[in-house]
Design a protein around this motif. Structure first.
Motif, PDB file in Angstrom:
ATOM      1  N   PHE A 272       0.809  -1.215   0.000  1.00 35.96           N
ATOM      2  CA  PHE A 272       0.000   0.000   0.000  1.00 35.96           C
ATOM      3  C   PHE A 272       0.843   1.266   0.000  1.00 35.96           C
ATOM      4  O   PHE A 272       0.607   2.202  -0.779  1.00 35.96           O
ATOM      5  CB  PHE A 272      -0.944  -0.014   1.201  1.00 35.96           C
ATOM      6  N   ALA A 273       1.841   1.339   0.880  1.00 33.96           N
ATOM      7  CA  ALA A 273       2.655   2.553   0.991  1.00 33.96           C
ATOM      8  C   ALA A 273       3.364   2.878  -0.322  1.00 33.96           C
ATOM      9  O   ALA A 273       3.417   4.040  -0.741  1.00 33.96           O
ATOM     10  CB  ALA A 273       3.672   2.395   2.130  1.00 33.96           C
ATOM     11  N   ASP A 274       3.914   1.863  -0.980  1.00 32.07           N
ATOM     12  CA  ASP A 274       4.638   2.102  -2.237  1.00 32.07           C
ATOM     13  C   ASP A 274       3.691   2.538  -3.353  1.00 32.07           C
ATOM     14  O   ASP A 274       4.005   3.469  -4.111  1.00 32.07           O
ATOM     15  CB  ASP A 274       5.386   0.834  -2.663  1.00 32.07           C
ATOM     16  N   ILE A 275       2.539   1.895  -3.461  1.00 33.75           N
ATOM     17  CA  ILE A 275       1.613   2.197  -4.555  1.00 33.75           C
ATOM     18  C   ILE A 275       1.056   3.603  -4.434  1.00 33.75           C
ATOM     19  O   ILE A 275       1.034   4.368  -5.409  1.00 33.75           O
ATOM     20  CB  ILE A 275       0.456   1.172  -4.594  1.00 33.75           C
ATOM     21  N   ILE A 276       0.604   3.998  -3.239  1.00 37.15           N
ATOM     22  CA  ILE A 276       0.016   5.334  -3.097  1.00 37.15           C
ATOM     23  C   ILE A 276       1.089   6.404  -3.242  1.00 37.15           C
ATOM     24  O   ILE A 276       0.840   7.479  -3.805  1.00 37.15           O
ATOM     25  CB  ILE A 276      -0.743   5.464  -1.757  1.00 37.15           C
ATOM     26  N   SER A 277       2.315   6.136  -2.778  1.00 34.14           N
ATOM     27  CA  SER A 277       3.397   7.105  -2.916  1.00 34.14           C
ATOM     28  C   SER A 277       3.812   7.267  -4.374  1.00 34.14           C
ATOM     29  O   SER A 277       4.061   8.385  -4.840  1.00 34.14           O
ATOM     30  CB  SER A 277       4.595   6.677  -2.068  1.00 34.14           C
ATOM     31  N   ASP A 278       3.890   6.155  -5.104  1.00 34.22           N
ATOM     32  CA  ASP A 278       4.244   6.223  -6.522  1.00 34.22           C
ATOM     33  C   ASP A 278       3.187   6.980  -7.306  1.00 34.22           C
ATOM     34  O   ASP A 278       3.506   7.743  -8.237  1.00 34.22           O
ATOM     35  CB  ASP A 278       4.401   4.815  -7.096  1.00 34.22           C
ATOM     36  N   THR A 279       1.928   6.802  -6.949  1.00 35.83           N
ATOM     37  CA  THR A 279       0.844   7.520  -7.634  1.00 35.83           C
ATOM     38  C   THR A 279       0.929   9.008  -7.366  1.00 35.83           C
ATOM     39  O   THR A 279       0.793   9.830  -8.286  1.00 35.83           O
ATOM     40  CB  THR A 279      -0.520   6.982  -7.183  1.00 35.83           C
ATOM     41  N   ALA A 280       1.163   9.382  -6.115  1.00 40.21           N
ATOM     42  CA  ALA A 280       1.309  10.800  -5.783  1.00 40.21           C
ATOM     43  C   ALA A 280       2.504  11.416  -6.500  1.00 40.21           C
ATOM     44  O   ALA A 280       2.450  12.579  -6.926  1.00 40.21           O
ATOM     45  CB  ALA A 280       1.448  10.961  -4.268  1.00 40.21           C
ATOM     46  N   ARG A 281       3.570  10.637  -6.665  1.00 42.90           N
ATOM     47  CA  ARG A 281       4.733  11.136  -7.389  1.00 42.90           C
ATOM     48  C   ARG A 281       4.406  11.351  -8.867  1.00 42.90           C
ATOM     49  O   ARG A 281       4.806  12.366  -9.473  1.00 42.90           O
ATOM     50  CB  ARG A 281       5.907  10.162  -7.256  1.00 42.90           C
ATOM     51  N   ASP A 282       3.646  10.428  -9.466  1.00 38.07           N
ATOM     52  CA  ASP A 282       3.214  10.597 -10.856  1.00 38.07           C
ATOM     53  C   ASP A 282       2.423  11.890 -11.019  1.00 38.07           C
ATOM     54  O   ASP A 282       2.642  12.656 -11.965  1.00 38.07           O
ATOM     55  CB  ASP A 282       2.334   9.419 -11.296  1.00 38.07           C
ATOM     56  N   VAL A 283       1.483  12.118 -10.104  1.00 39.65           N
ATOM     57  CA  VAL A 283       0.645  13.310 -10.160  1.00 39.65           C
ATOM     58  C   VAL A 283       1.504  14.565 -10.112  1.00 39.65           C
ATOM     59  O   VAL A 283       1.307  15.515 -10.883  1.00 39.65           O
ATOM     60  CB  VAL A 283      -0.375  13.299  -8.992  1.00 39.65           C
ATOM     61  N   HIS A 284       2.478  14.563  -9.212  1.00 41.12           N
ATOM     62  CA  HIS A 284       3.346  15.736  -9.058  1.00 41.12           C
ATOM     63  C   HIS A 284       4.222  15.941 -10.290  1.00 41.12           C
ATOM     64  O   HIS A 284       4.334  17.066 -10.811  1.00 41.12           O
ATOM     65  CB  HIS A 284       4.219  15.566  -7.818  1.00 41.12           C
ATOM     66  N   GLU A 285       4.853  14.875 -10.766  1.00 43.75           N
ATOM     67  CA  GLU A 285       5.783  14.998 -11.886  1.00 43.75           C
ATOM     68  C   GLU A 285       5.072  15.350 -13.186  1.00 43.75           C
ATOM     69  O   GLU A 285       5.634  16.062 -14.034  1.00 43.75           O
ATOM     70  CB  GLU A 285       6.574  13.703 -12.048  1.00 43.75           C
ATOM     71  N   LEU A 286       3.847  14.884 -13.363  1.00 42.78           N
ATOM     72  CA  LEU A 286       3.103  15.170 -14.589  1.00 42.78           C
ATOM     73  C   LEU A 286       2.371  16.507 -14.516  1.00 42.78           C
ATOM     74  O   LEU A 286       1.848  16.980 -15.531  1.00 42.78           O
ATOM     75  CB  LEU A 286       2.102  14.048 -14.865  1.00 42.78           C
ATOM     76  N   GLY A 287       2.302  17.100 -13.340  1.00 39.30           N
ATOM     77  CA  GLY A 287       1.711  18.422 -13.208  1.00 39.30           C
ATOM     78  C   GLY A 287       0.196  18.451 -13.332  1.00 39.30           C
ATOM     79  O   GLY A 287      -0.368  19.406 -13.862  1.00 39.30           O
ATOM     80  N   VAL A 288      -0.487  17.407 -12.826  1.00 36.08           N
ATOM     81  CA  VAL A 288      -1.950  17.386 -12.850  1.00 36.08           C
ATOM     82  C   VAL A 288      -2.462  17.452 -11.414  1.00 36.08           C
ATOM     83  O   VAL A 288      -1.718  17.218 -10.457  1.00 36.08           O
ATOM     84  CB  VAL A 288      -2.486  16.129 -13.560  1.00 36.08           C
ATOM     85  N   LEU A 289      -3.735  17.759 -11.268  1.00 39.14           N
ATOM     86  CA  LEU A 289      -4.364  17.743  -9.949  1.00 39.14           C
ATOM     87  C   LEU A 289      -4.966  16.363  -9.722  1.00 39.14           C
ATOM     88  O   LEU A 289      -5.870  15.955 -10.458  1.00 39.14           O
ATOM     89  CB  LEU A 289      -5.455  18.804  -9.848  1.00 39.14           C
TER      90      LEU A 289
END
Length: 339
Positions: A272-289
């Protein structure tokens, strides 16, 4: 007694049965599949269905046969006879039959209920705290994780309400005021006495603060404060969409529930920790909300991605990339794309 499956605003018993709904209390009380005891359903003509003490109206093989009506399950708390047909129709979304009435399981209302919140330095550490709380067998009634953007939306929803709830004195009081913008856990503990609920609360606090560097661990037992807290949590979906609402001349171009992309993955707690963190990183790096929040005690979370009418194709492609990456990661670790 109370019915404990609470997926959010505007839910109905029939809809919850059709889609196999869960919610904030599923970590303790289970989903609709565990809470549907019996049901009546209308099946397509010529369908034959019988198990346990299930009864059906006579069906025949003629082309003009009337739909069959079946009663599935029983009112006993358990039965080892036959297939679990109510669970089969639950979450079938009308593909096997139309559910016309449902008998659900009720649970005693606890004598003592305490809500708590705790902020963390990183999303990963907050998610790890959840896994540890569950692994240690601490009986939480609810445990929800909100990332920074979700807290921003949560704070705005509080500011839009009249006043603040929970203004009693006390250093350990959970007040519904704008929170520090950090990944935050919302928790609830219940028991037959203050001692029982208090011991569970202290055990969770020890894990959050001493093992994962959580800060500002506060709690409240007042019913009005707890109800307002979970009401704000349930409305978080709409609060997130409001972060991309239109303004001024562009007010009609803002994000709406119909234009918002929803995700609802559920993964093993060990991932769980890795998946949600990786998703949040994708959101940040791609510049979407795309705030990440959800029913962390089950390994279930949402990434909500509001779209505006005037969003570019490039922005939409980034949103779809977040969804694809999230789904692929969930499936790769033995999870599901719909929790």
């Amino acid at each position: 007694m109370q019915f404990m499956v609470d997926p959010g605003a505007d839910a109905t018993i029939g809809g919850m049965t059709a889609c196999g709904a869960s919610g904030t209390a599923a970590v303790k009380y289970g989903t609709m599949k565990e809470n549907v005891m019996a049901m009546t359903a209308v099946l397509p003509p010529t369908t034959i269905l019988s198990a346990n003490n299930d009864e059906s109206i006579n069906l025949d093989d003629s082309t003009d046969a009337m739909p069959g009506v079946v009663r599935l399950g029983c009112n006993a708390l358990k039965s080892s006879a036959g297939y679990n047909l109510p669970a089969l129709l639950t979450a079938s979304e009308g593909t096997l039959g139309i559910v016309t009435d449902v008998t659900v399981k009720l649970h005693p209302i606890p004598s003592v209920v305490v809500a708590a919140s705790c902020a963390f330095g990183t999303l990963h550490s907050a998610a790890e705290a959840v896994a540890m709380i569950r692994m240690m067998g601490i009986p939480v009634s609810r445990i929800e994780l909100l990332d920074e953007t979700s807290i921003t939306a949560f704070n705005r929803s509080l500011q839009s309400d009249e006043g603040c709830v929970g203004d009693n004195d006390g250093d350990d009081e959970l007040r519904l005021r704008p929170m520090e913008v950090k990944p935050t856990l919302f928790m609830e503990f219940a028991g037959h006495s203050e001692t029982v609920a208090g011991e569970d609360l202290k055990a969770a606090q020890n894990i959050c603060v001493n093992e994962f560097d959580g800060t500002n661990f506060v709690s409240a037992s007042e019913e009005s404060t707890r109800q307002a807290l979970w009401a704000a949590r349930h409305s978080l979906y709409y609060s997130v969409i409001a972060l991309r609402s239109g303004t001024g001349e562009d007010i009609d171009d803002g994000a709406t529930p119909q234009s918002t992309v929803l995700t609802d993955v559920c993964v093993p707690l060990s991932h769980f920790a890795d998946i949600i963190s990786d998703t949040a990183r994708d959101v940040h790096e791609l510049g979407v909300l795309g705030p990440c929040f959800g029913h962390s005690g089950d390994g279930n979370f949402h990434c909500i991605l509001p779209l505006k009418k005037n969003d570019t194709e490039e922005y939409k492609d980034k949103v779809y990339r977040v969804v694809e990456n999230l789904t692929s990661r969930a499936m790769a670790v033995g999870g599901t794309c719909t929790g």
